[in-house]
Write an enzyme that holds these catalytic residues in place. Sequence first.
Site, short mmCIF file in Angstrom:
data_model
loop_
_atom_site.label_atom_id
_atom_site.label_comp_id
_atom_site.label_asym_id
_atom_site.label_seq_id
_atom_site.Cartn_x
_atom_site.Cartn_y
_atom_site.Cartn_z
CB THR A 187 -0.98 0.01 1.20
OG1 THR A 187 -2.02 0.97 0.94
CG2 THR A 187 -0.27 0.37 2.49
N GLY A 206 -2.36 -0.74 11.52
CA GLY A 206 -3.75 -0.32 11.61
C GLY A 206 -4.41 -0.01 10.30
CB CYS A 211 -4.77 -3.92 -1.18
SG CYS A 211 -4.84 -2.49 -0.07
#
Length: 250
Positions: A81, A171, A189
């Site tokens: 990412t 997170g 992703c």
Amino acid sequence: MNECWTVDLENIGYERAWDLQKRIVAARKLALIPDVLLLCEHPHVITMGRNGRAEHLLASEEMLRSSGVEFHATNRGGDITYHGPGQIVAYPILNLAEIRRDVGWYVRQLEEAMIRATAEYGIAAERREGRTGIWVNVTNADGGVGLEETTSEEKLGAIGVHISRWVTSHGLAYNVSTDLSYFDLIVPCGIAGKRATSLTCLLNRKVEMNDAALRLVRHLGVCVGRTMRAISAAELESALAAQENQVAVA
């Protein structure tokens, strides 16, 4: 104790934030501090999770350097990412043993917090089976006479976590006013053919980072059953230093 300290680190390098997370995780495992939620923006950086594949990085080292983008391999879950200005990165360091010992449930709560925050802007974000993060359906119209509108799904928020002895780290990343062109350097992703979006892009207007962050924090507190209390980065550092000194002396 169900208190969670919320700390705004503002703009901070990825490696510095990761080092801070490690210190908080160590203190949290010993129950020396409450749960902590770190909020920040990162300078341009691409991170690769434990399940990442090298071919999902589309840029060469030279291209990354010329674009001012760092690269870091990490111990979080997920694939690849991008983080950068205009994106809220939230790192909850929570002891799930005191909340709920269920990794799947925890990931769903991170998604739920982003879904609820997004709904406050009049946007319906959703989960997708088999994929973490949150997605929105975007209607695309070319403007041509007689051409039908098409709908695509685009990713608004990403999730990648690490859990050790039930204490969480890493997170979520929530795109507020992110420059989406940087996602062209990767297969976001690891899902080919899918694009990222942002609140600013979806609403076609500026969205304040502080406003989005406050909404996200409020909903995250509700989702994980924690009372959020804002403290400064200096207060967090003081608390960590005191506890680390105490451990060293013992």
